[in-house]
Design an enzyme around this catalytic site. Sequence first.
Site, PDB file in Angstrom:
ATOM      1  N   CYS A  42       0.842  -1.197   0.000  1.00  0.00           N
ATOM      2  CA  CYS A  42       0.000   0.000   0.000  1.00  0.00           C
ATOM      3  C   CYS A  42       0.879   1.250   0.000  1.00  0.00           C
ATOM      4  O   CYS A  42       1.992   1.255   0.512  1.00  0.00           O
ATOM      5  CB  CYS A  42      -0.913   0.008   1.221  1.00  0.00           C
ATOM      6  SG  CYS A  42      -2.098   1.390   1.220  1.00  0.00           S
ATOM      7  N   ASP A  44       0.367   3.729   1.729  1.00  0.00           N
ATOM      8  CA  ASP A  44       0.285   4.313   3.076  1.00  0.00           C
ATOM      9  C   ASP A  44       1.678   4.667   3.630  1.00  0.00           C
ATOM     10  O   ASP A  44       2.585   3.832   3.634  1.00  0.00           O
ATOM     11  CB  ASP A  44      -0.398   3.297   4.001  1.00  0.00           C
ATOM     12  CG  ASP A  44      -0.826   3.913   5.327  1.00  0.00           C
ATOM     13  OD1 ASP A  44       0.051   4.427   6.048  1.00  0.00           O
ATOM     14  OD2 ASP A  44      -2.018   3.865   5.651  1.00  0.00           O
ATOM     15  N   ARG A  46       2.721   4.918   6.473  1.00  0.00           N
ATOM     16  CA  ARG A  46       3.128   4.208   7.699  1.00  0.00           C
ATOM     17  C   ARG A  46       3.656   2.809   7.423  1.00  0.00           C
ATOM     18  O   ARG A  46       3.985   2.076   8.356  1.00  0.00           O
ATOM     19  CB  ARG A  46       1.921   4.131   8.649  1.00  0.00           C
ATOM     20  CG  ARG A  46       1.397   5.497   9.051  1.00  0.00           C
ATOM     21  CD  ARG A  46       0.026   5.394   9.675  1.00  0.00           C
ATOM     22  NE  ARG A  46      -0.975   4.906   8.720  1.00  0.00           N
ATOM     23  CZ  ARG A  46      -2.266   4.726   9.019  1.00  0.00           C
ATOM     24  NH1 ARG A  46      -2.694   4.960  10.230  1.00  0.00           N
ATOM     25  NH2 ARG A  46      -3.099   4.285   8.097  1.00  0.00           N
ATOM     26  N   HIS A  98      -2.165  -4.116   4.941  1.00  0.00           N
ATOM     27  CA  HIS A  98      -1.984  -3.688   6.336  1.00  0.00           C
ATOM     28  C   HIS A  98      -3.350  -3.404   6.942  1.00  0.00           C
ATOM     29  O   HIS A  98      -4.298  -3.046   6.233  1.00  0.00           O
ATOM     30  CB  HIS A  98      -1.080  -2.451   6.419  1.00  0.00           C
ATOM     31  CG  HIS A  98      -1.688  -1.209   5.835  1.00  0.00           C
ATOM     32  ND1 HIS A  98      -2.272  -0.228   6.606  1.00  0.00           N
ATOM     33  CD2 HIS A  98      -1.834  -0.801   4.548  1.00  0.00           C
ATOM     34  CE1 HIS A  98      -2.728   0.735   5.815  1.00  0.00           C
ATOM     35  NE2 HIS A  98      -2.474   0.420   4.564  1.00  0.00           N
ATOM     36  N   CYS A 101      -6.238   0.036   6.731  1.00  0.00           N
ATOM     37  CA  CYS A 101      -5.951   0.577   5.405  1.00  0.00           C
ATOM     38  C   CYS A 101      -7.090   1.505   4.966  1.00  0.00           C
ATOM     39  O   CYS A 101      -8.247   1.090   4.885  1.00  0.00           O
ATOM     40  CB  CYS A 101      -5.797  -0.572   4.401  1.00  0.00           C
ATOM     41  SG  CYS A 101      -5.441   0.014   2.726  1.00  0.00           S
TER      42      CYS A 101
HETATM   43 CO    CO Z   1      -3.445   1.135   2.931  1.00  0.00          CO
END
Ligand code: CO
Length: 197
Positions: A42, A44, A46, A98, A101
């Site tokens: 992803c 993302d 993090r 994750h 998400c």
């Molecule tokens: Co995500």
Amino acid sequence: MRFLPRLFANNRAWAADRTAKDPAFFERLCAIQRPEYLWIGCADSRVPANEIVGLAPGEMFVHRNVANIVRVDDRNCLSVLQYGIDTLGISQVIVCGHYQCGGVQTAFGPHTHQPLEGWIEQIRALRHAHAAELDRLSDDAERWHRLCELNVGAQVRTLNGLPIVVEARGRGQVVHIHGWMYDLRDGLLRDLEVSED
Ligand code: CO
């Protein structure tokens, strides 16, 4: 530096630190790219791919998008896969989702604007396909987490059926596809054990 000076300062410090620890580091990276792993994860912020598995530059080929989706009509992802498998000879492909998400969460809400809505439509479809299982769970957080896992499983199945993968295996090349989940709460990875080879 007019714009984003902190990032340039960080970069100079990083390059100096790398060279101090290993003077031939950049020279070696320029000479060859031979990563063992392809990470599809992803976007993302993090979930920094290399960092969470402790791999240095040169060790992992990386593709990231919203909600770690592999679409058969996505030239970007498929080109990464093709180059990774055919040219770099990568044998370990990891789809890493994750929990928490945001892309997956979007599939629980009202329809959003394009292009994001079109991008996550298959997660919405997955949610409907697994409605009975998801409805049995006790709360929205659990349903969200479970759909994050189901999404990874779906991408692993897609990968296993792609001509790039099927043809590579037909040539005798080893291509393992792994489905993992990363937990933001403790920084740990979990293998969903949906691997096929
Ligand atoms: Co995500």
